[in-house]
Write a protein that holds these residues in place. Structure first.
Motif, PDB file in Angstrom:
ATOM      1  N   GLU A  98       6.162   0.583  -9.159  1.00 50.25           N
ATOM      2  CA  GLU A  98       4.936  -0.139  -8.805  1.00 50.25           C
ATOM      3  C   GLU A  98       4.300  -0.686 -10.074  1.00 50.25           C
ATOM      4  O   GLU A  98       4.030   0.061 -11.007  1.00 50.25           O
ATOM      5  CB  GLU A  98       3.948   0.801  -8.106  1.00 50.25           C
ATOM      6  CG  GLU A  98       4.368   1.207  -6.717  1.00 50.25           C
ATOM      7  CD  GLU A  98       4.394   0.034  -5.753  1.00 50.25           C
ATOM      8  OE1 GLU A  98       3.476  -0.819  -5.803  1.00 50.25           O
ATOM      9  OE2 GLU A  98       5.345  -0.041  -4.950  1.00 50.25           O
TER      10      GLU A  98
ATOM     11  N   GLU B 162       1.429  -2.291 -12.612  1.00 52.93           N
ATOM     12  CA  GLU B 162      -0.013  -2.385 -12.789  1.00 52.93           C
ATOM     13  C   GLU B 162      -0.341  -3.864 -12.677  1.00 52.93           C
ATOM     14  O   GLU B 162       0.418  -4.706 -13.145  1.00 52.93           O
ATOM     15  CB  GLU B 162      -0.436  -1.863 -14.163  1.00 52.93           C
ATOM     16  CG  GLU B 162      -0.439  -0.364 -14.258  1.00 52.93           C
ATOM     17  CD  GLU B 162      -1.107   0.106 -15.539  1.00 52.93           C
ATOM     18  OE1 GLU B 162      -2.074  -0.546 -16.005  1.00 52.93           O
ATOM     19  OE2 GLU B 162      -0.646   1.124 -16.063  1.00 52.93           O
TER      20      GLU B 162
ATOM     21  N   TYR C 205       1.625  -8.995 -13.477  1.00 53.44           N
ATOM     22  CA  TYR C 205       2.229  -7.745 -13.016  1.00 53.44           C
ATOM     23  C   TYR C 205       2.928  -7.094 -14.213  1.00 53.44           C
ATOM     24  O   TYR C 205       3.815  -7.690 -14.814  1.00 53.44           O
ATOM     25  CB  TYR C 205       3.239  -8.016 -11.891  1.00 53.44           C
ATOM     26  CG  TYR C 205       2.584  -8.627 -10.682  1.00 53.44           C
ATOM     27  CD1 TYR C 205       2.156  -7.815  -9.630  1.00 53.44           C
ATOM     28  CD2 TYR C 205       2.368  -9.994 -10.592  1.00 53.44           C
ATOM     29  CE1 TYR C 205       1.536  -8.372  -8.520  1.00 53.44           C
ATOM     30  CE2 TYR C 205       1.757 -10.552  -9.485  1.00 53.44           C
ATOM     31  CZ  TYR C 205       1.341  -9.742  -8.458  1.00 53.44           C
ATOM     32  OH  TYR C 205       0.728 -10.283  -7.356  1.00 53.44           O
TER      33      TYR C 205
ATOM     34  N   TYR D 183       5.229  -4.204 -15.500  1.00 48.67           N
ATOM     35  CA  TYR D 183       6.233  -3.265 -15.006  1.00 48.67           C
ATOM     36  C   TYR D 183       6.689  -2.289 -16.081  1.00 48.67           C
ATOM     37  O   TYR D 183       6.714  -2.609 -17.268  1.00 48.67           O
ATOM     38  CB  TYR D 183       7.474  -4.025 -14.512  1.00 48.67           C
ATOM     39  CG  TYR D 183       7.266  -4.694 -13.184  1.00 48.67           C
ATOM     40  CD1 TYR D 183       7.445  -3.992 -12.008  1.00 48.67           C
ATOM     41  CD2 TYR D 183       6.872  -6.024 -13.114  1.00 48.67           C
ATOM     42  CE1 TYR D 183       7.243  -4.609 -10.774  1.00 48.67           C
ATOM     43  CE2 TYR D 183       6.677  -6.641 -11.894  1.00 48.67           C
ATOM     44  CZ  TYR D 183       6.864  -5.926 -10.738  1.00 48.67           C
ATOM     45  OH  TYR D 183       6.668  -6.533  -9.528  1.00 48.67           O
TER      46      TYR D 183
END
Length: 140
Positions: free
Chosen positions: A48, A50, A58, A60
Motif C-alpha cells: 500500500e 503512502e 504515490y 511505494y
C-alpha cells in the motif's frame, strides 16, 4: 513507454546481468543450475503506498525478491557467499538505479540447503529488495 515500476525492474535486471550467475526474471526454477549459480528476479509486492496531495503522488516501498541458487558441489558455501556479496556490491554501487528509485534497500538473506536426489545439494536464499519510489498514479 514503460511504467515507472517496469523501468525500475528493467534497471535492476540490467545491474544484475554482468554478474557471473545466470539472471532470469519471473521464470520457473530450471532443472539444471548453472555452475556459477542462478538469480531469479521476482516482482514481489508493491504494498500500500503512502499518498501525498497537491501534487498527487504515490510513494511505494515495493518488496521485490531475488531468488539466489547455487549448486557447486564441495565449494557450495563459498560460491554462495561470493554470489551474495556480488549482489550486495551491485546494489550498493548505485542505490538509486540511475535515479529511477529514491533508494534500493536489500534485506539479509536466510540461506537454506535443499537436498537433491542423486546430485549435489542446492544452497538457496530469497533476498528481499525494497524499492522506494514515487509515481503519479498506481498504474504508471
Amino acid at each position: 513507454m514503460p511504467t515507472t515500476r517496469e523501468a525500475i525492474f528493467a534497471a535492476l535486471l540490467a545491474r544484475l546481468q554482468p554478474l557471473a550467475a545466470a539472471v532470469l526474471r519471473d521464470e520457473i526454477l530450471p532443472e539444471r543450475i548453472p555452475p556459477q549459480g542462478l538469480i531469479i528476479l521476482r516482482d514481489g509486492q508493491p504494498g500500500e503506498p503512502e499518498v501525498t496531495l497537491s501534487p498527487l503522488r504515490y510513494h511505494y516501498q515495493h518488496r521485490a525478491e531475488l531468488e539466489v541458487v547455487v549448486q557447486a558441489g564441495s565449494n557450495r558455501p563459498s560460491a554462495f557467499d561470493t554470489l551474495i556479496a556480488a549482489i550486495g556490491s551491485v546494489l550498493t554501487a548505485d542505490p538509486t538505479l540511475g535515479g529511477l528509485c529514491d533508494w534500493v534497500e536489500p534485506e539479509a538473506p536466510v540461506p537454506v540447503d535443499l537436498p537433491v536426489e542423486g546430485a549435489a545439494a542446492i544452497k538457496a536464499a530469497v533476498i528481499t529488495v525494497v524499492l522506494h519510489y514515487t509515481t503519479a498514479s498506481p498504474l504508471t
